[in-house]
Enzyme design. Structure first.
Site, PDB file in Angstrom:
ATOM      1  N   ALA A   1       0.862  -1.185   0.000  1.00 16.50           N
ATOM      2  CA  ALA A   1       0.000   0.000   0.000  1.00 16.50           C
ATOM      3  C   ALA A   1       0.893   1.228   0.000  1.00 16.50           C
ATOM      4  O   ALA A   1       2.036   1.187   0.464  1.00 16.50           O
ATOM      5  CB  ALA A   1      -0.894  -0.016   1.231  1.00 16.50           C
TER       6      ALA A   1
ATOM      7  N   GLY B   1       0.436  -5.126   0.780  1.00 16.96           N
ATOM      8  CA  GLY B   1      -0.740  -5.287  -0.090  1.00 16.96           C
ATOM      9  C   GLY B   1      -0.409  -5.971  -1.400  1.00 16.96           C
ATOM     10  O   GLY B   1      -1.298  -6.573  -2.018  1.00 16.96           O
TER      11      GLY B   1
ATOM     12  N   GLU C   1      -0.574  -9.526  -0.606  1.00 16.37           N
ATOM     13  CA  GLU C   1      -1.981  -9.860  -0.322  1.00 16.37           C
ATOM     14  C   GLU C   1      -2.782 -10.001  -1.619  1.00 16.37           C
ATOM     15  O   GLU C   1      -3.600 -10.910  -1.763  1.00 16.37           O
ATOM     16  CB  GLU C   1      -2.584  -8.797   0.604  1.00 16.37           C
ATOM     17  CG  GLU C   1      -1.987  -8.886   2.010  1.00 16.37           C
ATOM     18  CD  GLU C   1      -2.361  -7.720   2.897  1.00 16.37           C
ATOM     19  OE1 GLU C   1      -2.005  -6.567   2.551  1.00 16.37           O
ATOM     20  OE2 GLU C   1      -3.022  -7.935   3.930  1.00 16.37           O
TER      21      GLU C   1
ATOM     22  N   GLU D   1       4.402  -4.884   7.291  1.00 18.43           N
ATOM     23  CA  GLU D   1       3.588  -3.856   7.965  1.00 18.43           C
ATOM     24  C   GLU D   1       3.999  -3.615   9.410  1.00 18.43           C
ATOM     25  O   GLU D   1       3.877  -2.505   9.931  1.00 18.43           O
ATOM     26  CB  GLU D   1       2.099  -4.252   7.920  1.00 18.43           C
ATOM     27  CG  GLU D   1       1.469  -4.175   6.544  1.00 18.43           C
ATOM     28  CD  GLU D   1       1.599  -5.449   5.729  1.00 18.43           C
ATOM     29  OE1 GLU D   1       2.411  -6.326   6.103  1.00 18.43           O
ATOM     30  OE2 GLU D   1       0.886  -5.584   4.721  1.00 18.43           O
TER      31      GLU D   1
END
Ligand code: COA
Length: 263
Positions: free
Chosen positions: A68, A114, A117, A137
């Site tokens: 992200a 992300g 993911e 993260e």
């Protein structure tokens, strides 16, 4: 729709499409624009009967998706906005996971946060030898928010998922394959070709059967064996209403290749 942060290329003759996240200067980090464009692109591709398999990758040689966009995360003011951001990413992962077509993730470099993911929401992950996979993260004071705490342990087991999520250190593509996170590792120069070749092969299969297999495998893994087999039986039975089942079985008996129409 016109896209500014991603590329969507269709190969009509082969019935495949390639979706590329196109922010190489930011290692293809997922900002809101990318998330929204990816959502729109997958909606568009799912509705396109001439697209039977999809490859997703990142622009440039360095990154698939480095997570992200941390500048955007830094600016999120409160839990409400944080939850919205997480939901947007989670919905995109569900969209890919539930798409009727198979989605091959061609992991050409960093797949972090992300990025990993999204890759885990795809059906098959092919990685370049140089790829690095991680959930970093924890180093930002947060946790994976696009489904990583759920899909990673389902793929690699609870212990190794905790090693990756607690520790935050990336692993190599080779180790990813060893633990079940990556399905195939290839030299960087061959990645795009290998992913395309697999997409073309899958695009020749019966589309409704592919969708049924995807639904049975994904749905079955979220329930017990009995319910999973019920799901399989329902999907198996449904396919006996299709022209492609008639064509596939007839073609075998006539000793010729089947021509599947997706009907
Ligand atoms: N969000 C926003 N920008 C990012 C980014 C991210 N997740 N990952 C990389 N970038 C940007 C960098 O800020 C840099 O931008 P700049 O040139 O304007 O300064 C550019 O992409 C290149 O990255 P850089 O860090 O210089 O490359 P590197 O080769 O030194 O390091 C990484 C590569 C992947 C190790 C490093 O970029 C990194 O750790 N990224 C963040 C990974 C992460 O924590 N992801 C999870 C987010 S929830």
């Amino acid at each position: 729709m016109e896209y500014t942060s991603i590329l969507v290329e269709r190969e009509a003759a082969e019935k495949i499409a390639v979706v590329t996240v196109n922010r190489p200067d930011k290692l293809n980090a997922l900002n809101l624009a990318v998330l929204k464009e990816l959502g729109a692109a997958f909606d568009e591709l799912e509705a396109d009967q001439d697209v039977r398999a999809i490859v997703m990758t990142g622009a440039g040689a360095k990154a698939f998706i480095a997570g992200a966009d941390i500048a955007e995360l830094n600016a999120l003011p409160d839990p409400v906005h944080g939850a919205y951001h997480g939901h947007l990413g989670q919905q995109l992962c569900f969209k890919i996971e539930r798409l009727r077509q198979p989605v091959i993730m061609a992991i050409n470099g960093y797949a972090l946060g992300g990025g990993l993911e999204l890759a885990m929401a795809g059906d098959i992950r092919i990685a370049a030898e140089t790829a690095r996979l991680g959930q970093p993260e924890i180093n930002l004071g947060i946790i994976p928010g696009f489904g990583g705490t759920q899909r990673l342990p389902r793929l690699v087991g609870k212990g190794f998922a905790k090693l990756m999520i607690f520790g935050g250190d990336p692993i190599t593509a080779e180790e990813g394959q060893r633990v079940g996170l990556i399905d195939r590792v290839v030299p960087q120069a061959q990645l795009a070709g290998e992913a395309r070749k697999l997409a073309i092969a899958l695009a020749k299969k019966a589309p409704l059967a592919l969708a049924a297999a995807k639904a049975a495998i994904n749905g079955g893994l979220e329930t017990d064996l009995d319910r999973g087999c019920d799901l399989e039986a329902a999907q198996f039975g449904l396919l006996f209403s299709t022209a492609d089942k008639a064509e596939g079985t007839k073609a075998f008996l006539e000793k010729r290749p089947a021509n599947f129409m997706g009907a």
